[in-house]
Design an enzyme around this catalytic site. Sequence first.
Site, mmCIF file in Angstrom:
data_model
loop_
_atom_site.group_PDB
_atom_site.id
_atom_site.type_symbol
_atom_site.label_atom_id
_atom_site.label_comp_id
_atom_site.label_asym_id
_atom_site.label_seq_id
_atom_site.Cartn_x
_atom_site.Cartn_y
_atom_site.Cartn_z
ATOM 1 N N SER A 65 -18.796 32.343 39.493
ATOM 2 C CA SER A 65 -18.215 32.592 40.691
ATOM 3 C C SER A 65 -18.461 33.918 41.063
ATOM 4 C CB SER A 65 -16.555 32.203 40.803
ATOM 5 O OG SER A 65 -16.562 30.827 40.940
ATOM 6 N N LYS A 68 -20.495 34.690 44.338
ATOM 7 C CA LYS A 68 -19.752 34.361 45.668
ATOM 8 C C LYS A 68 -19.834 35.906 46.167
ATOM 9 C CE LYS A 68 -17.324 30.580 44.501
ATOM 10 N NZ LYS A 68 -16.057 29.828 43.596
ATOM 11 N N SER A 129 -11.567 32.122 45.559
ATOM 12 C CA SER A 129 -12.859 31.781 44.944
ATOM 13 C C SER A 129 -13.270 30.207 45.338
ATOM 14 C CB SER A 129 -12.860 31.973 43.355
ATOM 15 O OG SER A 129 -14.103 31.870 42.786
ATOM 16 N N LYS A 232 -14.852 40.681 41.352
ATOM 17 C CA LYS A 232 -14.682 39.415 41.307
ATOM 18 C C LYS A 232 -14.838 38.796 39.878
ATOM 19 C CE LYS A 232 -14.922 35.133 43.536
ATOM 20 N NZ LYS A 232 -14.399 34.607 42.310
#
Length: 389
Positions: A65, A68, A129, A232
């Site tokens: 993720s 992203k 997320s 993140k």
Amino acid sequence: MNLPFRFARNLLLVATTVIVAAAPARAVTIPEAPAIEAKAYALLDFDSGELLAGNNPDARVEPASITKVLTTYVAFDEIRKGRLKLDDTALISEKAWRQGKDSSESRMFLTLGSRVKIEDLLRGIIIVSGNDASIALAEHLAGSEEAFADLMNAAAKKLGMTNSHFVDASGLPDPEHYTTARDLAILGRALIKEFPEYYKMYSERSFKYGIDHAQENRNGLLIKDPSVDGIKTGHTSAAGYCLLTSASRDGRRLISAVMGAQTWAYREQASLELLNWGFRFYETASLFGPAAAVGTIKVYKGAASEVQVGTLEPVRLTFPRGSKETMQVQNELSPRAIAPIAPGAVLGKATISVDGKVLKTVDLVALTEVQSGGFWRRLIDQIKLWIGF
């Protein structure tokens, strides 16, 4: 002395080196970086962009993720270019809705067929997320997630992420979806540097949309360490536990990327160990800049007889703490310049060393414009050049 010989003598002066700063060498002891149990990691200084530590920093890893971050970078770039607004709305397709429905832990809880503000989608991507939010944003910007991946790869190439390739906006496993710890640190630096007003979203701890309760940001370091303000998390069974982190302390910022840790708790511990080590044992200094000329060069055929030389922007350097006193700067300047001269025209170079180790070589440029002189000035100076004056 004949004219060709005098002209050749002047050309040789271009390579003259001047030492403008020197100090006796002094040993500085820096312990090795922490031993991190992960597939790869990288620690980057934000100001200088220098890699302070790394293990397999250029090895291919799955970003999960953390992908992203690039998804939002592309969106922020579209906003900057005037092609997207925060209050624009995106239609939630069946693909976006179903992806969120099938990803029970990574979704924003978007409703099929609804229209959602871009600002909400961005928070849904950054804070919770959401895979559904990522696909909805990708489809809004490029028509399809596949087409959006082309925008992602173009952005990655522009940023110098030379060992990365992306095929989707969420980070789902795919053999052709990969990056490196170094590339992710480069991406994090660009995100903060170019979009500080939007980067603030990455420090928000919760977001509520489509359900009764707020969802928490999965980056636990936002709570554990007040200096951490992003970036993140990522996890799949194949990628392991990953964390891209940025922290700012006493005016300095570092970025770490820990990829493929065994647990979510360890990725946080490892990230803090790297950050603490980097802040403790390294420092940053600023050299040169438009207000700090390193010398002057004689100008021929110009409205002015000389031009100051330096750098148009400060040069940021990172080096072991306590070794600044050993810094040396060697300048090589052209013996002359011929007008017209534009600001930024390269007229030399500077080599910066600490403890005898070269840290960086930078171009030295004209700090101001020098326009062409009048007819007689140009004629007289041409004669001087002919005779090697």
